[in-house]
Design a protein around this motif. Structure first.
Motif, PDB file in Angstrom:
ATOM      1  N   THR A 105       0.810  -1.226   0.000  1.00  0.00           N
ATOM      2  CA  THR A 105       0.000   0.000   0.000  1.00  0.00           C
ATOM      3  C   THR A 105       0.846   1.281   0.000  1.00  0.00           C
ATOM      4  O   THR A 105       0.313   2.361   0.076  1.00  0.00           O
ATOM      5  CB  THR A 105      -0.930   0.018   1.230  1.00  0.00           C
ATOM      6  N   GLY A 106       2.130   1.195  -0.064  1.00  0.00           N
ATOM      7  CA  GLY A 106       2.931   2.420  -0.086  1.00  0.00           C
ATOM      8  C   GLY A 106       4.402   2.105   0.127  1.00  0.00           C
ATOM      9  O   GLY A 106       4.823   0.938   0.117  1.00  0.00           O
ATOM     10  N   LEU A 107       5.160   3.178   0.364  1.00  0.00           N
ATOM     11  CA  LEU A 107       6.610   3.032   0.504  1.00  0.00           C
ATOM     12  C   LEU A 107       6.967   2.105   1.686  1.00  0.00           C
ATOM     13  O   LEU A 107       7.860   1.272   1.590  1.00  0.00           O
ATOM     14  CB  LEU A 107       7.228   4.419   0.705  1.00  0.00           C
ATOM     15  N   ARG A 108       6.227   2.282   2.803  1.00  0.00           N
ATOM     16  CA  ARG A 108       6.544   1.466   3.987  1.00  0.00           C
ATOM     17  C   ARG A 108       6.416  -0.027   3.669  1.00  0.00           C
ATOM     18  O   ARG A 108       7.253  -0.830   4.068  1.00  0.00           O
ATOM     19  CB  ARG A 108       5.583   1.852   5.120  1.00  0.00           C
ATOM     20  N   ASP A 109       5.393  -0.385   2.911  1.00  0.00           N
ATOM     21  CA  ASP A 109       5.223  -1.804   2.566  1.00  0.00           C
ATOM     22  C   ASP A 109       6.322  -2.268   1.611  1.00  0.00           C
ATOM     23  O   ASP A 109       6.803  -3.403   1.718  1.00  0.00           O
ATOM     24  CB  ASP A 109       3.851  -2.037   1.920  1.00  0.00           C
ATOM     25  N   ARG A 110       6.708  -1.376   0.703  1.00  0.00           N
ATOM     26  CA  ARG A 110       7.764  -1.790  -0.249  1.00  0.00           C
ATOM     27  C   ARG A 110       9.076  -2.019   0.498  1.00  0.00           C
ATOM     28  O   ARG A 110       9.811  -2.969   0.234  1.00  0.00           O
ATOM     29  CB  ARG A 110       7.928  -0.744  -1.357  1.00  0.00           C
ATOM     30  N   ARG A 163       2.519  -1.902   6.534  1.00  0.00           N
ATOM     31  CA  ARG A 163       1.419  -0.995   6.867  1.00  0.00           C
ATOM     32  C   ARG A 163       0.084  -1.659   6.578  1.00  0.00           C
ATOM     33  O   ARG A 163      -0.874  -1.504   7.308  1.00  0.00           O
ATOM     34  CB  ARG A 163       1.580   0.284   6.032  1.00  0.00           C
ATOM     35  N   ASN A 164       0.058  -2.433   5.503  1.00  0.00           N
ATOM     36  CA  ASN A 164      -1.186  -3.066   5.099  1.00  0.00           C
ATOM     37  C   ASN A 164      -1.592  -4.140   6.128  1.00  0.00           C
ATOM     38  O   ASN A 164      -0.910  -5.155   6.285  1.00  0.00           O
ATOM     39  CB  ASN A 164      -1.002  -3.716   3.720  1.00  0.00           C
TER      40      ASN A 164
END
Ligand SMILES: Cc1cc2nc3c(=O)[nH]c(=O)nc-3n(C[C@H](O)[C@H](O)[C@H](O)COP(=O)(O)OP(=O)(O)OC[C@H]3O[C@@H](n4cnc5c(N)ncnc54)[C@H](O)[C@@H]3O)c2cc1C
Length: 485
Positions: free
Chosen positions: A109-114, A179-180
Motif C-alpha cells: 500500500t505504499g513506501l513502507r510496505d515496499r 502498513r497493510n
C-alpha cells in the motif's frame, strides 16, 4: 546389549531406529496404542483428521535433516511430499490475498510496505540454505562420519548474524513492519504470532527453499513407517505399556511398568522431559537444569478442531487465514482470525465429493479446560466451541452449512491424556528475550533424555535431531559403532 526407549513419538522412534541399526537391541515402551505421539492423524467415519504435521522440514534431499527421515524410514513412496504454493491465503471481506513462496503478488500500500517487503526478501535471502547441521558428537565411533564442517557454518553466517536480532522480536512485531493490515494478518498465519521472529523467517525460508512440505500419507503413516522400519531391523515395541517409574536396581537402570520390571544397559526417556522430571522418578529431579526448566518453560498449547463435510472444497485454498466478521470466543480467548487447513486435495482423506477441514486455536487454555473438567462442563464446553467454530466457518464458506457430517476436537487435556505432555503442550515455546533450559541428552551413566525438550525450539526437526544425538551418546557409552544406514 539392550536399550529401552520410553515413548514411540518421533524422537523415540528416531533414537530407537539408530540404536537398533547400530546393533543395540532396543525395546520401545509406548503408553498409547499407536506410534507418533503428538504427531498423529486418525480416522472418523471415513474422514481422516490430520492432527500433527502441517509442514515437514527436511523434505528437500540436499538438506541434511532429510537423511534422518530417509534413514529412519519416515519418508517412503507411500508418503510423497506435497509442496503447497501459496503457503497461506488470506480470506476476508475484500477477497483473497495469497502468500506465495517467492512473495510475489502481495498488495503493497505504499513506501513502507515496499521497504518491509524488501527487508523480508533480504532476510529470506540470508536464510537461503540455512539448516540444522547434522554432525556427530565428540568421541562417537560413526561408520559414516558426519564431522563438524566449518564451511557449512560459514555458508550460514548471514543467517547466524541476523538471528539475535530476530530473536529479540515477536513474529507479530516483525509483521507490523508492513502498513497493510492484510499482509500482517497473512504473516500471522505462518507461525504462532507470539513466538520469536526467527521462527517466522526460518519457516518462511524453508518454504522458499522447497524444504517444507506435507507428506500426503499424513502423520500416522509417517510414524507407522518409522515403527515398521524399526521392527524390520529387529526392534520390539510394546504399545499400551506406560512406563511408571525409572529406578536403579541391581546396578542397572530399570523401568517399571504395571506388571514388569525391564532393565537395560541404557534407558532413554523420550516422553516430554518436563513431565518426566516430576513423574518418572520416586523423587522429582532437583538438578539445577530441572529447576530452571520448571521455571522457564512456556508451553505451546492448542485446541484442535476438525470437520468432515459433505461438499467439495477444492475451489478453496489449501491453507487459509480467515478474517472473521465476528470474533470467535472460546475458552477465555478471542479469535479474530482462523487458520484453516482444507484437505480437499488429499483424495484419500474424505469420501468422494467430500472434504476435511482442520483448525488449531492457539493459546494457553490448559487451566480453563482443567476447571471445566472439574466442574463437569468439559463435554458441553467442547460442544459449544465446536458449534461456534462451525458457525464462524459457515459465515466464511457458506457452502458448508448443513453439510457437516462429522466433527472432532482435542484440547490440551486430550494431549495430556494420550501423550502425557506437560500441560497438554505439543512443543516448547521460544518467546522473545528468553533463554530456554533443556534436559541434558545424557543425564547419568546409562540414563538419557531425548525429544522436544532437549533441543531448541519445538517441532519435528528437533525431535528427530535429538533422537539421533541421544543414540550417539548411548553408542559412545556402550562402546558401539554408530550406524546410520
Ligand atoms: C496439532 C499439531 C501440529 C503440529 N504441527 C507441526 C508441524 O507442522 N511441523 C513440525 O515440525 N511440528 C509440528 N508439531 C509438533 C511436533 O509434532 C512435535 O514437536 C513432535 O512430534 C514432538 O515429538 P517428541 O517425540 O519429542 O514428543 P511426543 O510426540 O510427545 O512423544 C513422546 C511419546 O512418549 C509417550 N509417552 C509419554 N509418557 C509415557 C510413559 N510414561 N510411558 C510410555 N510412553 C510414554 C507418548 O505417548 C508419546 O508417544 C505439531 C504438533 C501438533 C500437536
Amino acid at each position: 546389549m539392550k536399550a529401552i526407549v520410553i515413548g514411540a513419538g518421533i524422537s523415540g522412534l528416531t533414537c530407537a531406529n539408530y540404536l537398533q541399526r547400530s546393533g543395540i537391541h532396543t525395546l520401545i515402551l509406548e503408553q498409547a496404542a499407536t506410534p507418533g505421539g503428538v504427531s498423529t492423524s486418525w480416522k472418523r467415519k471415513g474422514y481422516t483428521f490430520e492432527g500433527g504435521i502441517h509442514w515437514l522440514i527436511g523434505a528437500k534431499e540436499s538438506i541434511p535433516l532429510h537423511n534422518i527421515w530417509v534413514e529412519t524410514g519416515a519418508l517412503q513412496e507411500n508418503n510423497p511430499v506435497y509442496f503447497k504454493d501459496p503457503i497461506y491465503t488470506l480470506v476476508d471481506s475484500e477477497g483473497r490475498m495469497p502468500l506465495y513462496r517467492d512473495l510475489h503478488g502481495l498488495e503493497l500500500t505504499g513506501l513502507r510496505d515496499r521497504l518491509a517487503l524488501a527487508t523480508l526478501k533480504f532476510h529470506l535471502a540470508c536464510f537461503n540454505g540455512f539448516h540444522q547441521p547434522i554432525t556427530d558428537i565428540s568421541g562417537v565411533k560413526a561408520r559414516y562420519p558426519r564431522p563438524f564442517s566449518l564451511w557449512e557454518y560459514i555458508k550460514m553466517g548471514g543467517a547466524a548474524a541476523l538471528s539475535p536480532f530476530l530473536m529479540m522480536q515477536s513474529a507479530r512485531g516483525y509483521a507490523r513492519r508492513f502498513r497493510n493490515p492484510r499482509i500482517r494478518e497473512l504473516l500471522a498465519a505462518v507461525v504462532e504470532p507470539s513466538i520469536n521472529a526467527l521462527s517466522l523467517i526460518y519457516t518462511l525460508s524453508t518454504f522458499a527453499m522447497g524444504d517444507s512440505g506435507y507428506p500426503k500419507g499424513g502423520s500416522l503413516q509417517m510414524a507407522r513407517n518409522m515403527a515398521g522400519h524399526f521392527l524390520g531391523l529387529g526392534g520390539e515395541i510394546r504399545y499400551r505399556t506406560p512406563a511408571l517409574e525409572v529406578l536403579r536396581e541391581g546396578g542397572k537402570w530399570t523401568v517399571r511398568t504395571a506388571d514388569t520390571l525391564f532393565s537395560a544397559d541404557a534407558v532413554v526417556i523420550s516422553m516430554d522431559a518436563r513431565s518426566a522430571i516430576d513423574k518418572l522418578f520416586k523423587m522429582p529431579l532437583q538438578e539445577i537444569w530441572a529447576q530452571k526448566m520448571r521455571r522457564s518453560l512456556r508451553t505451546t498449547q492448542c485446541m484442535f478442531l476438525g470437520a468432515g463435510i459433505r461438499t467439495d472444497l477444492s475451489a478453496w485454498p489449501r491453507s487459509m487465514q480467515l478474517v472473521l466478521p465476528q470474533p470467535l470466543r472460546a475458552s477465555g480467548h478471542i479469535y479474530k482470525t482462523l487458520v484453516v487447513n482444507n484437505y480437499a486435495d488429499v483424495k484419500s482423506y474424505a469420501p468422494e465429493g467430500c472434504s476435511v477441514v482442520t483448525c488449531l486455536l492457539h493459546g494457553p487454555t490448559y487451566a480453563w479446560w482443567k476447571a471445566a473438567k472439574e466442574d463437569g462442563t468439559y463435554a458441553t464446553r467442547k460442544q459449544e466451541i465446536m458449534e461456534a467454530f462451525l458457525d464462524a466457518l459457515g459465515e466464511m464458506i457458506p457452502d458448508i452449512r448443513g453439510k457437516v457430517e462429522v466433527t472432532d476436537m482435542a484440547t490440551p487435556l486430550t494431549y495430556e491424556r494420550y501423550c502425557s505432555t506437560f500441560e497438554g503442550s505439543y512443543m516448547s515455546d521460544w518467546p522473545p528475550f528468553q533463554p530456554l533450559y533443556h534436559a541434558p541428552y545424557k543425564y547419568k551413566e546409562g540414563l538419557y533424555f531425548t525429544g522436544q525438550r532437549t533441543a531448541y525450539s519445538g517441532g519435528l526437526p528437533p525431535a528427530a535431531q535429538s533422537g539421533r544425538i541421544t543414540a550417539q551418546y548411548v553408542c559412545k557409552d556402550l562402546d558401539t559403532e554408530f550406524v546410520a544406514y
